[in-house]
Design a protein around this motif. Structure first.
Motif, PDB file in Angstrom:
ATOM      1  N   CYS A  36       0.716  -1.154  -0.106  1.00  0.00           N
ATOM      2  CA  CYS A  36      -0.063   0.105  -0.196  1.00  0.00           C
ATOM      3  C   CYS A  36       0.916   1.300   0.009  1.00  0.00           C
ATOM      4  O   CYS A  36       0.424   2.305  -0.810  1.00  0.00           O
ATOM      5  CB  CYS A  36      -1.030   0.122   1.250  1.00  0.00           C
ATOM      6  N   GLU A  37       2.019   1.132   0.816  1.00  0.00           N
ATOM      7  CA  GLU A  37       2.771   2.269   0.822  1.00  0.00           C
ATOM      8  C   GLU A  37       3.786   2.619  -0.485  1.00  0.00           C
ATOM      9  O   GLU A  37       3.514   3.628  -1.113  1.00  0.00           O
ATOM     10  CB  GLU A  37       4.030   2.309   1.956  1.00  0.00           C
ATOM     11  N   ARG A  38       3.876   1.542  -1.155  1.00  0.00           N
ATOM     12  CA  ARG A  38       4.397   1.576  -2.659  1.00  0.00           C
ATOM     13  C   ARG A  38       3.478   2.341  -3.608  1.00  0.00           C
ATOM     14  O   ARG A  38       3.888   3.100  -4.287  1.00  0.00           O
ATOM     15  CB  ARG A  38       5.099   0.439  -3.130  1.00  0.00           C
ATOM     16  N   ILE A  39       2.285   2.006  -3.484  1.00  0.00           N
ATOM     17  CA  ILE A  39       1.273   2.333  -4.409  1.00  0.00           C
ATOM     18  C   ILE A  39       1.105   3.912  -4.069  1.00  0.00           C
ATOM     19  O   ILE A  39       1.145   4.718  -4.906  1.00  0.00           O
ATOM     20  CB  ILE A  39       0.033   1.785  -4.238  1.00  0.00           C
ATOM     21  N   ARG A  40       1.047   4.264  -2.860  1.00  0.00           N
ATOM     22  CA  ARG A  40       0.810   5.640  -2.555  1.00  0.00           C
ATOM     23  C   ARG A  40       2.033   6.446  -3.010  1.00  0.00           C
ATOM     24  O   ARG A  40       1.646   7.598  -3.439  1.00  0.00           O
ATOM     25  CB  ARG A  40       0.734   5.756  -1.123  1.00  0.00           C
ATOM     26  N   ARG A  60       2.126   6.644  -6.828  1.00  0.00           N
ATOM     27  CA  ARG A  60       0.913   7.746  -7.323  1.00  0.00           C
ATOM     28  C   ARG A  60       1.477   9.287  -7.010  1.00  0.00           C
ATOM     29  O   ARG A  60       1.143  10.062  -8.012  1.00  0.00           O
ATOM     30  CB  ARG A  60      -0.283   7.255  -6.567  1.00  0.00           C
ATOM     31  N   ALA A  61       2.180   9.307  -5.966  1.00  0.00           N
ATOM     32  CA  ALA A  61       2.652  10.772  -5.568  1.00  0.00           C
ATOM     33  C   ALA A  61       3.700  11.128  -6.537  1.00  0.00           C
ATOM     34  O   ALA A  61       3.736  12.261  -6.892  1.00  0.00           O
ATOM     35  CB  ALA A  61       2.702  10.743  -4.070  1.00  0.00           C
ATOM     36  N   LEU A  62       4.432  10.179  -6.769  1.00  0.00           N
ATOM     37  CA  LEU A  62       5.624  10.547  -7.750  1.00  0.00           C
ATOM     38  C   LEU A  62       4.985  10.748  -9.210  1.00  0.00           C
ATOM     39  O   LEU A  62       5.361  11.848  -9.828  1.00  0.00           O
ATOM     40  CB  LEU A  62       6.740   9.321  -7.779  1.00  0.00           C
TER      41      LEU A  62
END
Length: 60
Positions: A19-23, A26-28
C-alpha cells in the motif's frame, strides 16, 4: 487475548508495504505531471522517475 500467528503479522506487514509503494508511486506520478522540475529536486532523472512509476506494487 490470543496471540496472532506470525504468518498473519507477516502478511499484514507485506500488505502495508504494498500500500505504501502504491501511495508513493502515485504521488511521484502526480509530481512528475504537475511539477516536473521537482523530480530533479529530489535527485531523480526523468527516466528514473518513469521507471519507478511503471513498477508494479510488489516490486521493490
Amino acid at each position: 487475548m490470543a496471540r496472532r500467528p506470525a504468518g498473519l503479522a507477516a502478511l499484514r506487514s507485506l500488505v502495508a508495504t504494498w500500500c505504501e509503494r502504491i501511495r508513493l508511486r502515485r504521488a511521484l506520478a502526480r509530481m512528475a505531471k504537475a511539477n516536473p522540475y521537482l523530480i530533479d529536486d529530489i535527485g531523480l532523472t526523468r527516466r528514473e522517475a518513469e521507471a519507478e512509476i511503471a513498477k508494479p506494487f510488489w516490486e521493490e
